[in-house]
Design a protein around this motif. Sequence first.
Motif, PDB file in Angstrom:
ATOM      1  N   LEU A 169       0.826  -1.211   0.000  1.00  0.00           N
ATOM      2  CA  LEU A 169       0.000   0.000   0.000  1.00  0.00           C
ATOM      3  C   LEU A 169       0.857   1.256   0.000  1.00  0.00           C
ATOM      4  N   ILE A 170       2.009   1.185   0.667  1.00  0.00           N
ATOM      5  CA  ILE A 170       2.900   2.352   0.740  1.00  0.00           C
ATOM      6  C   ILE A 170       3.539   2.625  -0.613  1.00  0.00           C
ATOM      7  N   ILE A 171       4.181   1.607  -1.192  1.00  0.00           N
ATOM      8  CA  ILE A 171       4.899   1.789  -2.458  1.00  0.00           C
ATOM      9  C   ILE A 171       3.941   2.101  -3.598  1.00  0.00           C
ATOM     10  N   SER A 172       2.771   1.481  -3.598  1.00  0.00           N
ATOM     11  CA  SER A 172       1.812   1.707  -4.684  1.00  0.00           C
ATOM     12  C   SER A 172       1.161   3.082  -4.615  1.00  0.00           C
ATOM     13  N   GLY A 173       1.228   3.715  -3.452  1.00  0.00           N
ATOM     14  CA  GLY A 173       0.633   5.042  -3.281  1.00  0.00           C
ATOM     15  C   GLY A 173      -0.775   5.019  -2.731  1.00  0.00           C
ATOM     16  N   ALA A 174      -1.326   3.815  -2.455  1.00  0.00           N
ATOM     17  CA  ALA A 174      -2.700   3.709  -1.949  1.00  0.00           C
ATOM     18  C   ALA A 174      -2.833   4.334  -0.565  1.00  0.00           C
ATOM     19  N   SER A 175      -1.841   4.117   0.296  1.00  0.00           N
ATOM     20  CA  SER A 175      -1.907   4.669   1.649  1.00  0.00           C
ATOM     21  C   SER A 175      -1.870   6.185   1.623  1.00  0.00           C
ATOM     22  N   GLY A 176      -1.088   6.737   0.701  1.00  0.00           N
ATOM     23  CA  GLY A 176      -1.024   8.195   0.582  1.00  0.00           C
ATOM     24  C   GLY A 176      -2.351   8.786   0.146  1.00  0.00           C
ATOM     25  N   LYS A 177      -3.025   8.128  -0.799  1.00  0.00           N
ATOM     26  CA  LYS A 177      -4.332   8.609  -1.263  1.00  0.00           C
ATOM     27  C   LYS A 177      -5.368   8.551  -0.131  1.00  0.00           C
ATOM     28  N   LEU A 178      -5.332   7.454   0.630  1.00  0.00           N
ATOM     29  CA  LEU A 178      -6.263   7.318   1.747  1.00  0.00           C
ATOM     30  C   LEU A 178      -6.012   8.388   2.804  1.00  0.00           C
ATOM     31  N   PHE A 213      -0.811  -4.087  -8.683  1.00  0.00           N
ATOM     32  CA  PHE A 213      -0.583  -4.533 -10.059  1.00  0.00           C
ATOM     33  C   PHE A 213      -0.804  -3.394 -11.053  1.00  0.00           C
ATOM     34  N   LYS A 214      -1.867  -2.594 -10.820  1.00  0.00           N
ATOM     35  CA  LYS A 214      -2.167  -1.480 -11.718  1.00  0.00           C
ATOM     36  C   LYS A 214      -1.094  -0.397 -11.655  1.00  0.00           C
ATOM     37  N   HIS A 215      -0.415  -0.280 -10.512  1.00  0.00           N
ATOM     38  CA  HIS A 215       0.619   0.751 -10.346  1.00  0.00           C
ATOM     39  C   HIS A 215       2.007   0.109 -10.216  1.00  0.00           C
ATOM     40  N   GLU A 216       2.195  -0.950 -10.986  1.00  0.00           N
ATOM     41  CA  GLU A 216       3.462  -1.688 -10.937  1.00  0.00           C
ATOM     42  C   GLU A 216       4.645  -0.811 -11.335  1.00  0.00           C
ATOM     43  N   LYS A 217       4.363   0.228 -12.102  1.00  0.00           N
ATOM     44  CA  LYS A 217       5.417   1.145 -12.529  1.00  0.00           C
ATOM     45  C   LYS A 217       6.109   1.788 -11.331  1.00  0.00           C
ATOM     46  N   LYS A 218       5.364   2.070 -10.289  1.00  0.00           N
ATOM     47  CA  LYS A 218       5.947   2.697  -9.102  1.00  0.00           C
ATOM     48  C   LYS A 218       6.931   1.757  -8.403  1.00  0.00           C
ATOM     49  N   PHE A 219       6.664   0.469  -8.485  1.00  0.00           N
ATOM     50  CA  PHE A 219       7.592  -0.505  -7.906  1.00  0.00           C
ATOM     51  C   PHE A 219       8.875  -0.567  -8.733  1.00  0.00           C
ATOM     52  N   THR A 220       8.710  -0.463 -10.041  1.00  0.00           N
ATOM     53  CA  THR A 220       9.889  -0.453 -10.917  1.00  0.00           C
ATOM     54  C   THR A 220      10.737   0.779 -10.642  1.00  0.00           C
ATOM     55  N   GLU A 221      10.081   1.926 -10.460  1.00  0.00           N
ATOM     56  CA  GLU A 221      10.807   3.165 -10.154  1.00  0.00           C
ATOM     57  C   GLU A 221      11.545   3.063  -8.820  1.00  0.00           C
ATOM     58  N   ALA A 222      11.003   2.284  -7.904  1.00  0.00           N
ATOM     59  CA  ALA A 222      11.653   2.091  -6.604  1.00  0.00           C
ATOM     60  C   ALA A 222      12.683   0.964  -6.647  1.00  0.00           C
ATOM     61  N   ASN A 223      12.953   0.463  -7.861  1.00  0.00           N
ATOM     62  CA  ASN A 223      13.951  -0.600  -8.074  1.00  0.00           C
ATOM     63  C   ASN A 223      13.593  -1.875  -7.302  1.00  0.00           C
ATOM     64  N   THR A 224      12.307  -2.267  -7.380  1.00  0.00           N
ATOM     65  CA  THR A 224      11.845  -3.483  -6.712  1.00  0.00           C
ATOM     66  C   THR A 224      10.664  -4.048  -7.482  1.00  0.00           C
ATOM     67  N   THR A 225      10.093  -5.136  -6.981  1.00  0.00           N
ATOM     68  CA  THR A 225       8.904  -5.729  -7.582  1.00  0.00           C
ATOM     69  C   THR A 225       7.821  -5.835  -6.512  1.00  0.00           C
ATOM     70  N   VAL A 226       6.626  -6.201  -6.935  1.00  0.00           N
ATOM     71  CA  VAL A 226       5.519  -6.326  -5.990  1.00  0.00           C
ATOM     72  C   VAL A 226       5.826  -7.394  -4.945  1.00  0.00           C
ATOM     73  N   PHE A 227       6.296  -8.544  -5.403  1.00  0.00           N
ATOM     74  CA  PHE A 227       6.571  -9.632  -4.459  1.00  0.00           C
ATOM     75  C   PHE A 227       7.733  -9.295  -3.531  1.00  0.00           C
ATOM     76  N   GLU A 228       8.797  -8.699  -4.062  1.00  0.00           N
ATOM     77  CA  GLU A 228       9.944  -8.331  -3.224  1.00  0.00           C
ATOM     78  C   GLU A 228       9.532  -7.301  -2.167  1.00  0.00           C
ATOM     79  N   THR A 229       8.638  -6.405  -2.554  1.00  0.00           N
ATOM     80  CA  THR A 229       8.143  -5.416  -1.600  1.00  0.00           C
ATOM     81  C   THR A 229       7.364  -6.082  -0.482  1.00  0.00           C
ATOM     82  N   PHE A 230       6.533  -7.063  -0.866  1.00  0.00           N
ATOM     83  CA  PHE A 230       5.789  -7.820   0.150  1.00  0.00           C
ATOM     84  C   PHE A 230       6.747  -8.508   1.113  1.00  0.00           C
ATOM     85  N   VAL A 231       7.805  -9.103   0.598  1.00  0.00           N
ATOM     86  CA  VAL A 231       8.777  -9.816   1.437  1.00  0.00           C
ATOM     87  C   VAL A 231       9.470  -8.855   2.394  1.00  0.00           C
ATOM     88  N   VAL A 232       9.830  -7.667   1.913  1.00  0.00           N
ATOM     89  CA  VAL A 232      10.471  -6.669   2.778  1.00  0.00           C
ATOM     90  C   VAL A 232       9.537  -6.279   3.925  1.00  0.00           C
TER      91      VAL A 232
END
Length: 479
Positions: free
Chosen positions: A129-138, A318-337
Motif C-alpha cells: 500500500l505504501i509503495i503503490s501510493g494507496a496509503s497516501g491517497k487514503l 498490479f495497476k501501479h506496478e510502474k511505481k515498484f519499478t521506479e523504486a527498483n523493486t517488484t511487488v513480491f519483493e516489496t511484500f517480502v520486505v
Amino acid sequence: MVLSRFWLVIFISSIVFIVVSLFTANTYTIDSVINGKKDDPILVSEKYIHELPAFIKDSIQKAPDQTMIINHDTLNADTTYVFKNKTVKIFSGLQKSDGLLPTCKSTLVDLILPLIAYLAFFCGLMELLIISGASGKLAKVLSPVFVKVFPSIPKNHPSISYMTLNFAANFLGLDSAATPFGLKAMESLQEINPDKDKASDAQIMFMCLHASGLTLIATSIIGYRAAANATNPADVMLPCIITSFIGTIAAFLIVGVKQKINFKSASLVIVLMGLIAAIVGLLMYVNHLDLIGKNYFTSNLSGLILIAIIAFTLIFSFKHEKKFTEANTTVFETFVVGANNGVKTGVTIFPYVLGMLVAISLFRNSGLFEIISDAIAFVFSNMGVSKEITNALPVAMLRPFSSAGSRGFLIDSMNTFGADSLTARLSSIFQCSAESTFYVIAVYFGSVNIKNTRYALGTMLLVDLICVITAIFVATWFF
C-alpha cells in the motif's frame, strides 16, 4: 512509569500472597503456580491412608486404580483421592490459568509465533500500500478529519491510513489484521514523536480509541453463544455495539479534553453523525433478518471485508506496478520486505508481552484475584445489585488483564447459568466491549520502546469502567 509501577505491584503482591498462603497452611503446595497448567486439578492436601475416614480408605484400596472421586459440589471439580507411594494425594478444584513456566512457553508458542505470522503477512500488504501510493491517497482523503482529532500529525501523514485500517479492522472484528495495522501506525507516529521515550499526544489518542474496542460484528462472541446452544446467538450484537460505541466516545472526550481538542469542528460532527447513521442503518438491516439470515450475515461480513482489502491491495499494486519499478523493486519483493519488518516487530514486542502475562498468571493463580473479585461482588450485592449481575463481574474484572482468562469465565457462565441467562449475556457484552488493556499497552508501546505512557493507562482503565457500567445498564434494559 505508571505501567511499570502497576506491573511491580501485581508481581510483588502476588508473590507475597503466595508465600504467606504457603506458610499459613492456606495452600499446600505452590508447584501449580510454577508448573501447573490451566484446568489441571489442584493438589490441596496429602495424608497417610490411615488418617482418612474408613469408608474412603476402604474405597481407595478396593478401586482398580486406587483412585476415588467424591462429588461434593456439582458446580466445581470433584474431590479426588489418589493413593500412591504410601500416601494419598487429595485434589480439589481446577487451576484458573497456566503457571509461570507454562505461561512463558505458551506466550511464545501460542501467542507470539501466530502473531508474528499475522504481522508478517499484513505488514507485507502494508508495504504494498505504501509503495503503490494507496496509503497516501487514503491519508489525503481522511486528513481533514484526522488533523482535528490528531492536531500534532502533519497533513497527509502515512500514519493516518494505518490508523484508519486499524479502526476498520477492529470495527469488523478482524483482530488478526487490526494488530499489524495498529503496530504500523504506532511506528509511523513514533517517527514524528519529539521525545522517543515518552508517548506523544497522538499515540495516546490512538491507543485509547483503539482500546475502547468499537466493534460492529462480534463474531467470536456469537460463535461462543452458538456453541452453548443460545436461542439467538446474535441477540447480544446490538448491546455490544452500543456499549463499545459509548466507550469509544468516552475515550475521545476524556483524551480530547486533556489535549484541548476543538469539539465544535464541523468535520468532526459530520463524521460522528455519519458513523452513527451507518451503525443505525446496518442494525436496522440486520434486525429485519431471521435467525439463519443473521447468523449467515454476521459470520460472512468480516471475512468478505478482509478478502476485499487483500484483493484491493494486490490489484491496486498490479495497476501501479510502474511505481515498484521506479523504486527498483517488484511487488513480491516489496511484500517480502514488509513481511520481514513484521517479523522484527514481533520479536521486539515479545519481552513486553511475556513480562505482562507472567505477572497476570501469578496474580490469578495466587488467589489474590479471586479475593478481590469476591470482595467487589460482595459490596455490589449489599448495594442491592442483582446476583445475576454480580455473577458476571469476574469477566469484567479480568478483561483488562487477559482476554483468554475472561473468555474462560464467559464460557463458564454460559455452561453454569445457561447461554440465555442475564449473567451469560452480560458476560458476553463485557467480553466484546473493550480490549485487554494491559496486553494492548505492552504490545503497542513496547513495539516502539515507549517507557513513559503518561496518562494512557489511567484513561484506558477509566474507559473500561465506563464500558462495564454501560454494559450493565444496556443488558438490564435489553434482557
